[in-house]
Design a protein around this motif. Structure first.
Motif, mmCIF file in Angstrom:
data_model
loop_
_atom_site.group_PDB
_atom_site.id
_atom_site.type_symbol
_atom_site.label_atom_id
_atom_site.label_comp_id
_atom_site.label_asym_id
_atom_site.label_seq_id
_atom_site.Cartn_x
_atom_site.Cartn_y
_atom_site.Cartn_z
ATOM 1 N N TRP A 1 6.424 2.023 15.079
ATOM 2 C CA TRP A 1 7.635 2.789 15.409
ATOM 3 C C TRP A 1 8.849 2.256 14.654
ATOM 4 C CZ3 TRP A 1 11.974 0.603 17.788
ATOM 5 C CH2 TRP A 1 13.005 1.510 18.081
ATOM 6 N N GLY A 2 9.027 0.951 14.634
ATOM 7 C CA GLY A 2 10.270 0.377 14.120
ATOM 8 C C GLY A 2 10.425 0.422 12.621
ATOM 9 N N LEU A 3 9.317 0.484 11.879
ATOM 10 C CA LEU A 3 9.410 0.488 10.417
ATOM 11 C C LEU A 3 9.353 1.897 9.840
ATOM 12 C CD1 LEU A 3 7.273 -2.613 9.375
ATOM 13 C CD2 LEU A 3 9.717 -2.456 9.872
ATOM 14 N N VAL B 1 0.131 -2.977 -0.283
ATOM 15 C CA VAL B 1 1.433 -2.602 0.264
ATOM 16 C C VAL B 1 2.051 -1.493 -0.572
ATOM 17 C CG1 VAL B 1 3.786 -3.403 0.702
ATOM 18 C CG2 VAL B 1 1.857 -4.820 1.354
ATOM 19 N N GLY B 2 1.867 -1.558 -1.894
ATOM 20 C CA GLY B 2 2.374 -0.492 -2.738
ATOM 21 C C GLY B 2 1.715 0.847 -2.441
ATOM 22 N N ARG B 3 0.441 0.816 -2.044
ATOM 23 C CA ARG B 3 -0.287 2.059 -1.782
ATOM 24 C C ARG B 3 -0.070 2.545 -0.351
ATOM 25 N NH1 ARG B 3 -5.850 0.877 -3.401
ATOM 26 N NH2 ARG B 3 -4.872 0.973 -5.433
ATOM 27 N N LEU B 4 -0.128 1.631 0.609
ATOM 28 C CA LEU B 4 -0.026 2.021 2.017
ATOM 29 C C LEU B 4 1.418 2.100 2.508
ATOM 30 C CD1 LEU B 4 -2.847 -0.212 3.565
ATOM 31 C CD2 LEU B 4 -2.989 2.203 2.938
ATOM 32 N N GLY B 5 2.303 1.329 1.890
ATOM 33 C CA GLY B 5 3.665 1.231 2.370
ATOM 34 C C GLY B 5 3.816 0.076 3.342
ATOM 35 N N ALA B 6 5.061 -0.352 3.548
ATOM 36 C CA ALA B 6 5.333 -1.511 4.385
ATOM 37 C C ALA B 6 4.898 -1.280 5.831
ATOM 38 C CB ALA B 6 6.827 -1.851 4.323
ATOM 39 N N ARG B 7 5.184 -0.112 6.381
ATOM 40 C CA ARG B 7 4.903 0.149 7.795
ATOM 41 C C ARG B 7 3.409 0.125 8.072
ATOM 42 N NH1 ARG B 7 5.512 5.553 11.392
ATOM 43 N NH2 ARG B 7 4.672 6.443 9.484
ATOM 44 N N ARG B 8 2.631 0.867 7.289
ATOM 45 C CA ARG B 8 1.188 0.914 7.542
ATOM 46 C C ARG B 8 0.538 -0.452 7.288
ATOM 47 N NH1 ARG B 8 2.203 5.742 4.739
ATOM 48 N NH2 ARG B 8 1.954 7.623 6.012
ATOM 49 N N ARG C 1 17.749 -0.699 12.129
ATOM 50 C CA ARG C 1 16.613 -0.917 13.026
ATOM 51 C C ARG C 1 15.399 -1.398 12.244
ATOM 52 N NH1 ARG C 1 14.528 4.133 13.512
ATOM 53 N NH2 ARG C 1 13.092 3.446 11.885
ATOM 54 N N ARG C 2 15.192 -0.804 11.097
ATOM 55 C CA ARG C 2 14.034 -1.150 10.278
ATOM 56 C C ARG C 2 14.076 -2.617 9.866
ATOM 57 N NH1 ARG C 2 10.412 1.295 6.445
ATOM 58 N NH2 ARG C 2 10.220 0.089 4.535
ATOM 59 N N ARG C 3 15.249 -3.103 9.469
ATOM 60 C CA ARG C 3 15.353 -4.499 9.028
ATOM 61 C C ARG C 3 15.111 -5.456 10.196
ATOM 62 N NH1 ARG C 3 20.460 -4.905 6.389
ATOM 63 N NH2 ARG C 3 19.355 -3.911 4.651
ATOM 64 N N VAL C 4 15.685 -5.151 11.352
ATOM 65 C CA VAL C 4 15.504 -6.020 12.520
ATOM 66 C C VAL C 4 14.032 -6.079 12.920
ATOM 67 C CG1 VAL C 4 16.025 -6.304 14.967
ATOM 68 C CG2 VAL C 4 17.856 -5.704 13.368
ATOM 69 N N GLY D 1 14.478 0.992 0.090
ATOM 70 C CA GLY D 1 14.270 0.662 -1.308
ATOM 71 C C GLY D 1 13.091 -0.231 -1.537
ATOM 72 N N GLY D 2 12.944 -0.649 -2.758
ATOM 73 C CA GLY D 2 11.876 -1.532 -3.115
ATOM 74 C C GLY D 2 10.681 -0.841 -3.674
ATOM 75 N N GLY D 3 10.693 0.440 -3.709
ATOM 76 C CA GLY D 3 9.633 1.131 -4.333
ATOM 77 C C GLY D 3 8.388 1.316 -3.568
ATOM 78 N N ALA D 4 8.336 0.950 -2.329
ATOM 79 C CA ALA D 4 7.160 1.101 -1.515
ATOM 80 C C ALA D 4 7.373 2.163 -0.504
ATOM 81 C CB ALA D 4 6.803 -0.220 -0.864
ATOM 82 N N ARG D 5 6.322 2.883 -0.211
ATOM 83 C CA ARG D 5 6.423 3.907 0.825
ATOM 84 C C ARG D 5 6.584 3.240 2.176
ATOM 85 N NH1 ARG D 5 1.121 7.300 0.028
ATOM 86 N NH2 ARG D 5 0.332 5.188 0.127
ATOM 87 N N ALA D 6 7.180 3.998 3.107
ATOM 88 C CA ALA D 6 7.358 3.450 4.452
ATOM 89 C C ALA D 6 6.046 3.465 5.193
ATOM 90 C CB ALA D 6 8.383 4.267 5.211
#
Length: 515
Positions: A503-505, A370-377, A310-313, A510-515
């Motif tokens: 919601w979706g992310l 992105v490294g600090r906040l994560g991909a989702r935020r 779901r996350r990738r889509v 992986g990748g070393g970043a927080r969600a």
């Protein structure tokens, strides 16, 4: 101004500035993670420093190509009046000087990714870049509209080979860990920077020389990379011997091309015309057949498991909306500048310079963010910023000064585009298996290229319908009313999409970043 949004890594505090400094920093960090330390000092050896230099040079070459491929998306839009006058093209033929490139580029990306996995990433990358260079020169020399469109088709083939291979090669340059997460986040900004540069490049060359020189510039950059890449870019993992999914490639390419063609036709024929409905239905049918076929072949072009996350889509869909924001704004605000405010094509192109500069800056800043906040935020915040920018653009009037709502929107919008694209590319590609790296690159670029086609058709038609129904207004007032209505709808849509992104992310990958 649409696409795709790629970037060059940014320097940390105290490092030499800007994009180049950050690429070197990422390279050094990656080399430290790979290279042995000196037994006496615990510091990286001279060999590690040499490796860092090589990695930095390779990243610059890959980033240059990614930027050029996306510059080509918006270039002909910026010089459309000059091309039409020089080659005696009507409005429908003029649309195809852009659509021919994006249709082939987006339609063949998945196949390009699989060819890179099968025949080697560097050979396919070099072949694609060389083909793009030759086609760019052919476009510069084209004596007729038909030959220019043919050159754009060939450019699209070269881009579809080069783009997924280049993204996979970026993953080869940086090991798993923080350096790879930073590199992927940076890569999320480079496409948008390239697309943003298409407007001023086209405007400057068309005004001071000829639109043909813009094609020459792209060809020279691509040719230089094609010559340097065999010595500077790593070969990548050994090619796989798996068979190419010819049926899947044909179905996916045909489906994407037909859908894109349908959306391109909306502007001239409307949403209820056969020009839209027939290719749209045909495209959906072919893509449905593609989904069925991928469950029946031993080596599918798009393994069903690839889209099981779901996350990738959601990341792929989220990434699509960053170039939608850019291309929609470029189209509507260019019309506003030239048709309502009466600006020249050069002045209109210069109006997007703050946008391009802000996008370059945020592309660098988004890497540590992105490294600090994560991909989702990061992606959610980016969506909300884009919605805010649309609200600013919706405040324009037939007498608006540039220093006001237009300029504010030009600064806020790239902040959102940068964060959204960087977060989306990190979430979409950060945890894919090594054998699917080029596939992930092809899928992400496909969504980013398809997005502007849909977005421009939707929001341009909303603006036209609103303007056409206006009563008691001057032409300038009616046109502006249509633009502001489209921007209000875009603001509401992007605010709603921010909720989907949040919601979706969810969850960590992986990748070393927080969600």
């Amino acid at each position: 101004m649409g696409h795709t949004r790629p970037e060059i890594p940014v320097a940390q505090k105290g490092a030499p500035g800007g994009a180049a400094g950050s690429a070197t920093e990422n390279a050094t960090e990656g080399a430290r993670e790979r290279a042995p330390a000196s037994a006496a000092t615990g510091e990286p050896t001279d060999a590690a420093a040499g490796t860092a230099t090589g990695v930095g040079a390779a990243f610059v070459l890959l980033a240059a190509v990614q930027a050029v491929l996306n510059t080509s998306v918006t270039l002909t839009s910026a010089v459309a009046p000059d091309i039409a006058r020089d080659l005696s093209l009507g409005s429908s033929a003029l649309v195809w000087t852009t659509a021919a490139y994006t249709l082939v580029f987006s339609g063949l990306l998945l196949l390009g990714g699989r060819l890179a996995d099968r025949h080697g990433r560097r050979p396919v990358f070099v072949a694609g870049v060389a083909l793009f260079a030759v086609a760019s020169v052919a476009g510069a020399l084209a004596p007729t509209g038909a030959l220019l469109i043919a050159a754009r088709l060939v450019q699209g083939v070269g881009a579809a080979l080069a783009a997924p291979a280049s993204m996979a090669l970026v993953g080869d340059l940086f090991p798993q860990g923080r350096s790879r997460a930073r590199a992927l986040a940076a890569w999320g900004g480079i496409s948008g920077v390239g697309a943003a540069l298409g407007m001023p490049l086209g405007g400057v060359t068309a005004t001071w020389a000829s639109w043909r020189w813009a094609f020459v510039v792209m060809g020279v950059v691509a040719a230089a990379v094609a010559l340097l890449a065999p010595r500077r870019v790593p070969a990548g993992p050994a090619p796989r011997t798996a068979r190419v999914d010819v049926l899947g490639a044909a179905l996916a390419t045909g489906g994407i091309a037909l859908l894109s063609y349908g959306f391109v036709a909306v502007g001239g024929h409307g949403w209820t015309s056969a020009w839209f409905l027939v290719p749209a239905v045909g495209g959906v049918a072919l893509l449905a057949a593609f989904g069925f076929a991928e469950n029946t072949v031993p080596e599918p072009l798009m393994p069903p498991s690839f889209l099981a996350s779901r996350r990738r889509v959601v990341a792929l869909v989220t990434g699509m909306f960053a170039p939608i924001a850019g291309s929609t704004t470029a189209f509507l605000m260019s019309l506003y500048f030239q048709q309502v405010l009466g600006w020249s094509s050069l002045r209109s192109a210069m109006g997007f310079v703050p946008y391009a500069l802000a996008l370059v800056a945020v592309s660098a800043a988004s890497v540590p963010l992105v490294g600090r906040l994560g991909a989702r935020r990061s992606a959610t915040l980016g969506m909300l910023l884009m919605a805010s920018a649309f609200l600013l653009f919706a405040r324009i009037t037939p007498e608006s000064a540039y220093v006001g709502a237009p300029l504010a929107g030009m600064v806020v919008l790239p902040l959102g585009i940068g964060l959204t694209a960087a977060g989306a590319v990190t979430a979409a590609t950060g945890d894919v298996p090594e054998r699917q790296a080029a596939l992930a690159g092809g899928a992400f670029n496909t969504f980013m290229l398809f997005g502007p086609t849909v977005g421009m058709a939707l929001f341009a038609s909303l603006a036209d319908a609103r303007s056409g129904s206006a009563k008691g207004m001057t032409p300038a007032e009616a046109a502006t009313d249509g633009y502001t209505f489209a921007f209000h709808v875009a603001a509401a849509a992007f605010a709603a999409l921010a909720v989907l992104t949040m919601w979706g992310l969810r969850g960590r990958r992986g990748g070393g970043a927080r969600a």
